[in-house]
Design a protein around this motif. Sequence first.
Motif, PDB file in Angstrom:
ATOM      1  N   THR A 212      24.498  40.501  -9.255  1.00 22.43           N
ATOM      2  CA  THR A 212      25.356  40.601  -8.073  1.00 22.43           C
ATOM      3  C   THR A 212      24.849  39.657  -6.977  1.00 22.43           C
ATOM      4  OG1 THR A 212      26.575  42.125  -6.672  1.00 22.43           O
ATOM      5  CG2 THR A 212      24.215  42.533  -6.870  1.00 22.43           C
ATOM      6  N   ASP A 213      25.796  38.936  -6.375  1.00 24.89           N
ATOM      7  CA  ASP A 213      25.415  37.956  -5.361  1.00 24.89           C
ATOM      8  C   ASP A 213      26.573  37.732  -4.400  1.00 24.89           C
ATOM      9  OD1 ASP A 213      23.733  36.244  -4.063  1.00 24.89           O
ATOM     10  OD2 ASP A 213      23.959  34.589  -5.473  1.00 24.89           O
ATOM     11  N   MET A 214      26.245  37.519  -3.149  1.00 25.30           N
ATOM     12  CA  MET A 214      27.247  37.276  -2.112  1.00 25.30           C
ATOM     13  C   MET A 214      26.901  35.955  -1.417  1.00 25.30           C
ATOM     14  SD  MET A 214      27.850  40.400  -2.937  1.00 25.30           S
ATOM     15  CE  MET A 214      26.836  41.800  -3.411  1.00 25.30           C
ATOM     16  N   PRO A 215      27.875  35.354  -0.735  1.00 23.44           N
ATOM     17  CA  PRO A 215      27.591  34.081  -0.082  1.00 23.44           C
ATOM     18  C   PRO A 215      26.586  34.195   1.063  1.00 23.44           C
ATOM     19  CG  PRO A 215      29.970  34.467  -0.232  1.00 23.44           C
ATOM     20  CD  PRO A 215      29.288  35.739  -0.633  1.00 23.44           C
ATOM     21  N   ALA A 216      26.523  35.319   1.743  1.00 20.41           N
ATOM     22  CA  ALA A 216      25.643  35.423   2.911  1.00 20.41           C
ATOM     23  C   ALA A 216      24.177  35.291   2.489  1.00 20.41           C
ATOM     24  CB  ALA A 216      25.879  36.739   3.645  1.00 20.41           C
ATOM     25  N   ARG A 217      23.385  34.736   3.383  1.00 19.08           N
ATOM     26  CA  ARG A 217      22.018  34.332   3.051  1.00 19.08           C
ATOM     27  C   ARG A 217      21.158  35.484   2.504  1.00 19.08           C
ATOM     28  NH1 ARG A 217      17.911  31.567   7.416  1.00 19.08           N
ATOM     29  NH2 ARG A 217      16.014  31.646   6.146  1.00 19.08           N
ATOM     30  N   HIS A 218      21.197  36.627   3.116  1.00 15.80           N
ATOM     31  CA  HIS A 218      20.322  37.725   2.693  1.00 15.80           C
ATOM     32  C   HIS A 218      21.097  38.863   2.036  1.00 15.80           C
ATOM     33  CE1 HIS A 218      16.783  35.905   4.338  1.00 15.80           C
ATOM     34  NE2 HIS A 218      17.340  35.780   5.527  1.00 15.80           N
ATOM     35  N   SER A 219      22.180  38.545   1.347  1.00 18.81           N
ATOM     36  CA  SER A 219      23.005  39.575   0.702  1.00 18.81           C
ATOM     37  C   SER A 219      23.167  39.268  -0.773  1.00 18.81           C
ATOM     38  CB  SER A 219      24.373  39.647   1.390  1.00 18.81           C
ATOM     39  OG  SER A 219      25.139  40.709   0.882  1.00 18.81           O
ATOM     40  N   GLY A 220      22.687  40.160  -1.629  1.00 12.10           N
ATOM     41  CA  GLY A 220      22.776  39.954  -3.073  1.00 12.10           C
ATOM     42  C   GLY A 220      21.459  39.434  -3.630  1.00 12.10           C
TER      43      GLY A 220
END
Length: 341
Positions: free
Chosen positions: A299-307
């Motif tokens: 799981t990964d999100m574009p925001a720097r510290h998310s995912g």
Amino acid sequence: MGEFRTHSQLIEAALKRCNVRPEEKAVMLSSRIIDPADLAPYEEALRRTSDHVISVRYHPMEVTDAHHMNDMLLAAMQQADFVLHYRGGTFPTPFAQLTAHSRGIPEVAASSTRWLDICLNEANQFRLHPSDEIVAEAMEAARLMERTNEIHLTSDGGTDLVLRKDGRKGHRQLGLADKPGIWDNFGFAMVACAPLENSANGVVVVEPGDAMLQMGATVRDPITLRVEDGRIVKIEGGESATALSQWLERWQDPESYGVSHIGWGLHPNAVWTGSPRFTPVDGESYRGSILIAFGSNTTDMPARHSGIGGTRHCVSHLDVPLLSHSFAVDGVPVVKSGKIV
Ligand SMILES: [Fe+2]
């Protein structure tokens, strides 16, 4: 956050902290199994914060432990600026709901949508909502995790595990979906990373009172996990070791044995197993505890510290919070015997 007289005031403050604005398109999202009456304080807070609120109820679409979005739900959520997903107050629930590991969450975040999960009851929301101090500390910890290359986990009980994370993200989870492309979960205070998939080597001793969250189990007798090249290769112990072996086996997926993520908890108000207030949120956030997990980590999100952005595709995910452990990053201790340094 200051004092709140009502539950919906607490939620409204959480939404404002997530920068939800009147002109934004906001979604109140829930499984249709959640009692609609339980949604009232969340809908009230959302409607006071945004002028464009819709409520969406999803029906279980796949009856598995992991729930995934179908294309219609995914398209709808990608249209939103902000999604408030209420998962009921008794996590884990006996029915599948969307989680960070569900298909669809990274795709929604990739559309710049901000997503906030809530999986605590009202009393636990008052207990665990993030203070300004927790937010600042978790953000600092995420930056430290981001720049870390090597992790060393030890304990007096016999744990000695080395992992590498070169280049992987530092994920923070603290109930703050304030920037485009963030997924977060209210009431948590923890940081994590996905170590390189084949890097973990050594031994983890899980002790009585530690937990295996998705199994709904507290550990009763010590479990020794021997880890080679990122995977558990041997599970030794008694009753709890047998239960863990059976749970991992049932997925028939070799990746179920692979290390998923690791990090530490920061919440001063979280309680440990044995407390009547204990929830999985406490297990993942307890101040000075270590959370190690096995299974999926993509799981990964574009925001720097998310995912966490790992490469281990897997049908299962098991979170194992550990007390009384020590955690060092690039040789510098951050937790010593269950206490933040
Ligand atoms: Fe996890």
